[in-house]
Design an enzyme around this catalytic site. Structure first.
Site, PDB file in Angstrom:
ATOM      1  N   CYS A  36      -0.989   8.863   9.056  1.00  0.00           N
ATOM      2  CA  CYS A  36      -0.490   9.585   7.877  1.00  0.00           C
ATOM      3  C   CYS A  36      -1.151   9.156   6.584  1.00  0.00           C
ATOM      4  CB  CYS A  36       1.013   9.367   7.748  1.00  0.00           C
ATOM      5  SG  CYS A  36       1.407   7.626   7.550  1.00  0.00           S
ATOM      6  N   ASP A  38      -0.408   6.471   4.898  1.00  0.00           N
ATOM      7  CA  ASP A  38       0.484   5.637   4.093  1.00  0.00           C
ATOM      8  C   ASP A  38      -0.024   4.199   4.059  1.00  0.00           C
ATOM      9  OD1 ASP A  38       2.036   7.784   3.573  1.00  0.00           O
ATOM     10  OD2 ASP A  38       3.588   7.320   5.021  1.00  0.00           O
ATOM     11  N   CYS A  61       6.847   6.355   4.315  1.00  0.00           N
ATOM     12  CA  CYS A  61       8.044   7.157   4.564  1.00  0.00           C
ATOM     13  C   CYS A  61       9.258   6.253   4.795  1.00  0.00           C
ATOM     14  CB  CYS A  61       7.807   8.012   5.795  1.00  0.00           C
ATOM     15  SG  CYS A  61       7.719   7.016   7.281  1.00  0.00           S
ATOM     16  N   CYS A 105       5.017   4.848  12.495  1.00  0.00           N
ATOM     17  CA  CYS A 105       5.312   4.230  11.193  1.00  0.00           C
ATOM     18  C   CYS A 105       5.567   2.738  11.350  1.00  0.00           C
ATOM     19  CB  CYS A 105       6.532   4.890  10.562  1.00  0.00           C
ATOM     20  SG  CYS A 105       6.446   6.692  10.556  1.00  0.00           S
TER      21      CYS A 105
END
Ligand code: FES
Length: 146
Positions: A36, A38, A61, A105
């Site tokens: 992603c 991030d 996130c 994540c």
């Protein structure tokens, strides 16, 4: 479709532990998520090979915040050897699970800890243990290893 998060995930997202910067850290690691984009930064304060304090910041996130928060709790007070063995799966289990699409994540937290430990060893002029190499476990959870 609504995603189901465990109560622990919701708690760590709403009240993340150990958020912030550390000016006098002994190891700092920053990693990006291959899936992603991030980013996470992890700071470790280490005395006699024990992690006495830990802080993190993330542009990520909710699942990244929750997993990082849990990961910091799991390594605080532990030895560097124990910390480098922490896996993203262990963090996910400690949070009572994550939806499958959010498991990637949790990789951010594991890799940020390893990057910070790698920095710690490098600053001390010591050889970096192979366990601190980022993403050598070929788990395919994050998509980063192909
Ligand atoms: Fe990027 Fe979760 S979507 S870390």
């Amino acid at each position: 479709m609504a995603m189901m998060y465990s109560e622990k995930v919701q708690d760590h997202f709403a009240n993340p532990r150990n958020v912030g910067k550390m000016e006098d850290a002994d190891g700092v690691g920053q990693v990006g998520n291959a899936v992603c984009g991030d980013i996470m930064k992890m700071y470790l304060k280490i005395e006699d090979d024990i992690i006495v304090d830990v802080k993190f910041n993330t542009f990520g996130c909710g699942a990244a915040i929750a997993t990082s928060s849990m990961a910091t709790e799991l390594i605080k007070g532990k030895s560097v050897t124990e910390a480098m063995q922490l896996t993203n799966q262990a963090v996910v289990e400690a949070l009572d699970g994550l939806p499958a699409v959010k498991v990637h994540c949790s990789v951010l937290a594991e890799e940020a800890i390893k990057a910070a430990l790698k920095d710690y060893y490098e600053r001390k002029g010591l050889p970096v243990p192979p366990e601190c190499q980022i993403c050598d476990h070929d788990c395919h959870a994050c998509g980063g290893c192909g």
